[in-house]
Motif scaffolding. Sequence first.
Motif, PDB file in Angstrom:
ATOM      1  N   ASP A 120      -0.452  17.487   2.194  1.00 35.94           N
ATOM      2  CA  ASP A 120      -0.844  16.080   2.009  1.00 35.94           C
ATOM      3  C   ASP A 120      -0.660  15.617   0.574  1.00 35.94           C
ATOM      4  O   ASP A 120      -0.139  14.518   0.322  1.00 35.94           O
ATOM      5  CB  ASP A 120      -2.310  15.892   2.427  1.00 35.94           C
ATOM      6  N   TRP A 121      -1.093  16.446  -0.405  1.00 38.08           N
ATOM      7  CA  TRP A 121      -0.967  16.042  -1.801  1.00 38.08           C
ATOM      8  C   TRP A 121       0.495  15.929  -2.200  1.00 38.08           C
ATOM      9  O   TRP A 121       0.896  14.961  -2.868  1.00 38.08           O
ATOM     10  CB  TRP A 121      -1.676  17.044  -2.719  1.00 38.08           C
ATOM     11  N   GLU A 122       1.310  16.898  -1.797  1.00 45.70           N
ATOM     12  CA  GLU A 122       2.737  16.856  -2.121  1.00 45.70           C
ATOM     13  C   GLU A 122       3.406  15.639  -1.502  1.00 45.70           C
ATOM     14  O   GLU A 122       4.242  14.986  -2.146  1.00 45.70           O
ATOM     15  CB  GLU A 122       3.409  18.138  -1.617  1.00 45.70           C
ATOM     16  N   ARG A 123       3.035  15.322  -0.275  1.00 47.41           N
ATOM     17  CA  ARG A 123       3.643  14.174   0.390  1.00 47.41           C
ATOM     18  C   ARG A 123       3.346  12.871  -0.362  1.00 47.41           C
ATOM     19  O   ARG A 123       4.228  12.006  -0.513  1.00 47.41           O
ATOM     20  CB  ARG A 123       3.134  14.084   1.831  1.00 47.41           C
ATOM     21  N   GLU A 124       2.110  12.738  -0.835  1.00 48.17           N
ATOM     22  CA  GLU A 124       1.754  11.537  -1.578  1.00 48.17           C
ATOM     23  C   GLU A 124       2.556  11.420  -2.868  1.00 48.17           C
ATOM     24  O   GLU A 124       3.012  10.330  -3.235  1.00 48.17           O
ATOM     25  CB  GLU A 124       0.248  11.540  -1.889  1.00 48.17           C
ATOM     26  N   GLN A 125       2.731  12.527  -3.576  1.00 49.48           N
ATOM     27  CA  GLN A 125       3.511  12.493  -4.825  1.00 49.48           C
ATOM     28  C   GLN A 125       4.979  12.195  -4.534  1.00 49.48           C
ATOM     29  O   GLN A 125       5.631  11.452  -5.288  1.00 49.48           O
ATOM     30  CB  GLN A 125       3.385  13.828  -5.584  1.00 49.48           C
ATOM     31  N   LEU A 126       5.503  12.751  -3.458  1.00 45.98           N
ATOM     32  CA  LEU A 126       6.893  12.490  -3.083  1.00 45.98           C
ATOM     33  C   LEU A 126       7.119  11.011  -2.781  1.00 45.98           C
ATOM     34  O   LEU A 126       8.152  10.446  -3.157  1.00 45.98           O
ATOM     35  CB  LEU A 126       7.278  13.345  -1.867  1.00 45.98           C
ATOM     36  N   LYS A 127       6.157  10.396  -2.140  1.00 45.54           N
ATOM     37  CA  LYS A 127       6.275   8.966  -1.843  1.00 45.54           C
ATOM     38  C   LYS A 127       6.301   8.146  -3.132  1.00 45.54           C
ATOM     39  O   LYS A 127       7.066   7.179  -3.248  1.00 45.54           O
ATOM     40  CB  LYS A 127       5.119   8.518  -0.945  1.00 45.54           C
ATOM     41  N   VAL A 128       5.468   8.540  -4.079  1.00 46.54           N
ATOM     42  CA  VAL A 128       5.454   7.849  -5.373  1.00 46.54           C
ATOM     43  C   VAL A 128       6.788   8.053  -6.092  1.00 46.54           C
ATOM     44  O   VAL A 128       7.373   7.104  -6.633  1.00 46.54           O
ATOM     45  CB  VAL A 128       4.290   8.358  -6.250  1.00 46.54           C
ATOM     46  N   PHE A 129       7.267   9.292  -6.122  1.00 49.05           N
ATOM     47  CA  PHE A 129       8.564   9.585  -6.746  1.00 49.05           C
ATOM     48  C   PHE A 129       9.666   8.717  -6.123  1.00 49.05           C
ATOM     49  O   PHE A 129      10.504   8.150  -6.830  1.00 49.05           O
ATOM     50  CB  PHE A 129       8.929  11.055  -6.559  1.00 49.05           C
ATOM     51  N   ALA A 130       9.685   8.682  -4.787  1.00 48.10           N
ATOM     52  CA  ALA A 130      10.727   7.931  -4.079  1.00 48.10           C
ATOM     53  C   ALA A 130      10.689   6.455  -4.444  1.00 48.10           C
ATOM     54  O   ALA A 130      11.736   5.827  -4.684  1.00 48.10           O
ATOM     55  CB  ALA A 130      10.559   8.105  -2.570  1.00 48.10           C
ATOM     56  N   GLN A 131       9.493   5.891  -4.528  1.00 45.42           N
ATOM     57  CA  GLN A 131       9.352   4.484  -4.874  1.00 45.42           C
ATOM     58  C   GLN A 131       9.834   4.218  -6.301  1.00 45.42           C
ATOM     59  O   GLN A 131      10.555   3.237  -6.547  1.00 45.42           O
ATOM     60  CB  GLN A 131       7.894   4.052  -4.722  1.00 45.42           C
ATOM     61  N   VAL A 132       9.450   5.090  -7.221  1.00 45.40           N
ATOM     62  CA  VAL A 132       9.858   4.908  -8.624  1.00 45.40           C
ATOM     63  C   VAL A 132      11.370   5.000  -8.763  1.00 45.40           C
ATOM     64  O   VAL A 132      12.002   4.171  -9.451  1.00 45.40           O
ATOM     65  CB  VAL A 132       9.176   5.954  -9.528  1.00 45.40           C
ATOM     66  N   LEU A 133      11.982   5.984  -8.124  1.00 43.98           N
ATOM     67  CA  LEU A 133      13.436   6.143  -8.210  1.00 43.98           C
ATOM     68  C   LEU A 133      14.160   4.963  -7.573  1.00 43.98           C
ATOM     69  O   LEU A 133      15.189   4.501  -8.094  1.00 43.98           O
ATOM     70  CB  LEU A 133      13.866   7.452  -7.552  1.00 43.98           C
TER      71      LEU A 133
END
Length: 217
Positions: A120-133
Amino acid sequence: MAFTHKVNRKHFNSFMLFASLTLPLCLLGTHLHAQQIIDKASDSALIKKALIEEARANTTSLEGALKHRLQQAIKSGGLEAGVDECHLAAEPIALDLSNNGWTVGRTALKVRNPNNTPDDWEREQLKVFAQVLNEQLQQHEKAPATAPLEATQYNEITGEFRYMRAIPTQQVCMACHGEIVAPSVKARIDKHYPHDQATGFTLGELRGAFTLAYSPQ
Protein backbone atom coordinates in the motif's frame (compact mmCIF):
# COMPACT_ATOMS: atom_id res chain seq x y z
CA MET A 1 -10.74 43.07 62.27
CA ALA A 2 -7.29 43.15 60.86
CA PHE A 3 -5.13 40.10 61.38
CA THR A 4 -1.37 40.31 61.60
CA HIS A 5 1.24 37.64 61.93
CA LYS A 6 4.72 38.28 63.20
CA VAL A 7 7.31 36.66 60.95
CA ASN A 8 10.23 34.95 62.60
CA ARG A 9 13.22 36.63 60.96
CA LYS A 10 15.44 33.60 61.49
CA HIS A 11 12.97 31.26 59.79
CA PHE A 12 12.45 33.73 56.95
CA ASN A 13 16.18 34.00 56.28
CA SER A 14 16.49 30.22 56.31
CA PHE A 15 13.64 29.92 53.83
CA MET A 16 15.15 32.44 51.45
CA LEU A 17 18.51 30.68 51.59
CA PHE A 18 16.82 27.36 50.79
CA ALA A 19 14.92 28.92 47.89
CA SER A 20 18.04 30.56 46.50
CA LEU A 21 19.78 27.17 46.46
CA THR A 22 16.98 24.93 45.22
CA LEU A 23 15.31 27.14 42.58
CA PRO A 24 18.33 27.12 40.23
CA LEU A 25 18.46 23.34 40.59
CA CYS A 26 14.78 23.07 39.63
CA LEU A 27 15.37 25.31 36.62
CA LEU A 28 18.47 23.30 35.72
CA GLY A 29 16.41 20.11 35.76
CA THR A 30 13.87 21.68 33.42
CA HIS A 31 16.66 22.82 31.11
CA LEU A 32 18.25 19.37 31.08
CA HIS A 33 14.93 17.75 30.21
CA ALA A 34 14.40 20.18 27.33
CA GLN A 35 17.96 19.63 26.15
CA GLN A 36 17.39 15.86 26.14
CA ILE A 37 14.40 16.37 23.85
CA ILE A 38 16.50 18.57 21.55
CA ASP A 39 19.34 16.04 21.55
CA LYS A 40 16.91 13.22 20.77
CA ALA A 41 15.45 15.15 17.85
CA SER A 42 18.93 15.96 16.60
CA ASP A 43 19.99 12.32 16.85
CA SER A 44 16.87 11.22 15.00
CA ALA A 45 17.57 13.65 12.17
CA LEU A 46 21.16 12.45 11.89
CA ILE A 47 20.08 8.82 11.86
CA LYS A 48 17.53 9.48 9.12
CA LYS A 49 20.11 11.40 7.08
CA ALA A 50 22.57 8.49 7.37
CA LEU A 51 19.89 6.01 6.33
CA ILE A 52 18.98 8.09 3.29
CA GLU A 53 22.61 8.23 2.21
CA GLU A 54 23.01 4.47 2.64
CA ALA A 55 19.76 3.83 0.77
CA ARG A 56 20.97 5.98 -2.11
CA ALA A 57 24.25 4.07 -2.21
CA ASN A 58 22.44 0.72 -2.25
CA THR A 59 20.13 1.97 -4.98
CA THR A 60 23.10 3.04 -7.09
CA SER A 61 24.69 -0.38 -6.56
CA LEU A 62 21.53 -2.20 -7.64
CA GLU A 63 21.01 0.04 -10.64
CA GLY A 64 24.64 -0.31 -11.74
CA ALA A 65 24.75 -4.08 -11.37
CA LEU A 66 21.50 -4.59 -13.27
CA LYS A 67 22.52 -2.24 -16.06
CA HIS A 68 25.93 -3.90 -16.42
CA ARG A 69 24.49 -7.41 -16.64
CA LEU A 70 21.80 -6.30 -19.08
CA GLN A 71 24.20 -4.47 -21.38
CA GLN A 72 26.58 -7.43 -21.45
CA ALA A 73 23.76 -9.83 -22.31
CA ILE A 74 22.36 -7.64 -25.07
CA LYS A 75 25.83 -7.13 -26.52
CA SER A 76 26.45 -10.86 -26.72
CA GLY A 77 23.00 -12.17 -27.63
CA GLY A 78 20.61 -9.36 -28.50
CA LEU A 79 17.48 -8.15 -26.77
CA GLU A 80 16.19 -11.69 -26.27
CA ALA A 81 19.31 -12.49 -24.24
CA GLY A 82 18.71 -9.31 -22.26
CA VAL A 83 15.25 -10.56 -21.27
CA ASP A 84 16.77 -13.88 -20.24
CA GLU A 85 19.42 -12.14 -18.15
CA CYS A 86 16.86 -9.98 -16.37
CA HIS A 87 14.89 -13.10 -15.53
CA LEU A 88 17.96 -14.92 -14.21
CA ALA A 89 19.91 -12.13 -12.53
CA ALA A 90 17.58 -9.40 -11.23
CA GLU A 91 16.37 -11.15 -8.08
CA PRO A 92 19.76 -12.69 -7.13
CA ILE A 93 21.43 -9.28 -7.47
CA ALA A 94 18.82 -7.66 -5.22
CA LEU A 95 19.12 -10.53 -2.75
CA ASP A 96 22.91 -10.18 -2.66
CA LEU A 97 22.55 -6.49 -1.76
CA SER A 98 19.95 -7.25 0.91
CA ASN A 99 22.13 -7.47 4.00
CA ASN A 100 22.97 -5.62 7.22
CA GLY A 101 19.28 -5.00 7.87
CA TRP A 102 18.46 -3.85 4.33
CA THR A 103 15.97 -5.32 1.86
CA VAL A 104 16.57 -4.09 -1.68
CA GLY A 105 14.32 -4.44 -4.72
CA ARG A 106 12.14 -2.85 -7.37
CA THR A 107 8.43 -2.31 -7.79
CA ALA A 108 5.96 -0.70 -10.21
CA LEU A 109 2.32 0.03 -10.83
CA LYS A 110 2.54 -2.30 -13.82
CA VAL A 111 4.91 -5.13 -12.93
CA ARG A 112 6.68 -7.69 -15.07
CA ASN A 113 7.58 -9.97 -12.19
CA PRO A 114 4.61 -10.50 -9.82
CA ASN A 115 7.07 -10.78 -6.92
CA ASN A 116 7.58 -7.03 -7.32
CA THR A 117 3.93 -6.12 -6.69
CA PRO A 118 3.82 -2.98 -4.49
CA ASP A 119 2.34 -2.83 -1.01
CA ASP A 120 0.00 0.00 0.00
CA TRP A 121 2.73 2.50 0.91
CA GLU A 122 4.73 1.76 -2.24
CA ARG A 123 1.64 2.10 -4.39
CA GLU A 124 0.89 5.53 -2.97
CA GLN A 125 4.44 6.75 -3.65
CA LEU A 126 4.33 5.33 -7.17
CA LYS A 127 1.15 7.26 -7.88
CA VAL A 128 2.81 10.46 -6.68
CA PHE A 129 5.91 9.75 -8.79
CA ALA A 130 3.74 9.10 -11.86
CA GLN A 131 1.83 12.35 -11.40
CA VAL A 132 5.01 14.40 -10.95
CA LEU A 133 6.67 12.88 -14.02
CA ASN A 134 3.55 13.43 -16.12
CA GLU A 135 3.50 17.07 -15.08
CA GLN A 136 7.18 17.42 -15.92
CA LEU A 137 6.57 15.91 -19.35
CA GLN A 138 3.84 18.42 -20.06
CA GLN A 139 5.96 21.34 -18.92
CA HIS A 140 9.31 20.34 -20.43
CA GLU A 141 8.27 18.38 -23.50
CA LYS A 142 9.83 15.09 -22.40
CA ALA A 143 13.02 16.62 -21.04
CA PRO A 144 14.50 14.43 -18.28
CA ALA A 145 13.94 15.38 -14.65
CA THR A 146 16.74 17.45 -13.14
CA ALA A 147 16.76 15.47 -9.88
CA PRO A 148 15.58 11.97 -8.93
CA LEU A 149 12.20 11.62 -7.29
CA GLU A 150 12.46 10.09 -3.83
CA ALA A 151 10.20 9.15 -0.94
CA THR A 152 11.10 8.15 2.61
CA GLN A 153 9.38 6.89 5.73
CA TYR A 154 11.08 6.70 9.13
CA ASN A 155 9.76 5.35 12.43
CA GLU A 156 11.72 6.97 15.27
CA ILE A 157 10.43 4.42 17.79
CA THR A 158 11.30 1.20 15.96
CA GLY A 159 14.12 2.60 13.81
CA GLU A 160 12.52 1.12 10.69
CA PHE A 161 13.10 3.07 7.50
CA ARG A 162 11.82 2.92 3.92
CA TYR A 163 13.10 4.58 0.77
CA MET A 164 11.96 4.73 -2.84
CA ARG A 165 13.45 6.31 -5.95
CA ALA A 166 11.51 6.68 -9.17
CA ILE A 167 12.65 4.99 -12.41
CA PRO A 168 11.58 7.07 -15.42
CA THR A 169 11.26 5.24 -18.74
CA GLN A 170 14.46 5.90 -20.71
CA GLN A 171 15.35 5.17 -24.31
CA VAL A 172 17.19 1.99 -23.32
CA CYS A 173 13.96 0.68 -21.76
CA MET A 174 11.79 1.15 -24.83
CA ALA A 175 12.74 -2.02 -26.73
CA CYS A 176 11.35 -4.24 -23.95
CA HIS A 177 8.89 -1.92 -22.22
CA GLY A 178 7.72 0.49 -24.93
CA GLU A 179 4.59 0.62 -27.05
CA ILE A 180 6.24 -1.34 -29.86
CA VAL A 181 8.08 -4.54 -28.86
CA ALA A 182 9.58 -6.89 -31.48
CA PRO A 183 7.68 -10.21 -31.77
CA SER A 184 10.75 -12.27 -30.84
CA VAL A 185 11.34 -10.14 -27.74
CA LYS A 186 7.66 -10.28 -26.81
CA ALA A 187 7.73 -14.07 -27.13
CA ARG A 188 10.70 -14.27 -24.76
CA ILE A 189 8.96 -11.96 -22.28
CA ASP A 190 5.82 -14.11 -22.38
CA LYS A 191 7.92 -17.22 -21.78
CA HIS A 192 9.44 -15.91 -18.56
CA TYR A 193 6.61 -13.63 -17.46
CA PRO A 194 3.24 -14.98 -18.62
CA HIS A 195 1.38 -12.31 -16.63
CA ASP A 196 3.53 -9.38 -17.76
CA GLN A 197 1.97 -5.92 -17.48
CA ALA A 198 5.10 -3.85 -18.11
CA THR A 199 4.75 -2.77 -21.75
CA GLY A 200 3.18 0.23 -23.45
CA PHE A 201 5.33 2.85 -21.75
CA THR A 202 6.31 6.12 -23.39
CA LEU A 203 9.58 7.95 -22.98
CA GLY A 204 9.82 9.84 -19.70
CA GLU A 205 6.83 8.42 -17.87
CA LEU A 206 7.16 6.34 -14.72
CA ARG A 207 8.46 2.83 -15.33
CA GLY A 208 8.71 1.87 -11.65
CA ALA A 209 10.89 2.50 -8.61
CA PHE A 210 13.70 1.13 -6.53
CA THR A 211 12.34 0.24 -3.12
CA LEU A 212 14.41 -0.36 0.00
CA ALA A 213 13.56 -1.12 3.62
CA TYR A 214 15.78 -1.13 6.69
CA SER A 215 15.13 -2.81 10.05
CA PRO A 216 17.62 -2.49 12.92
CA GLN A 217 19.26 -5.81 13.75
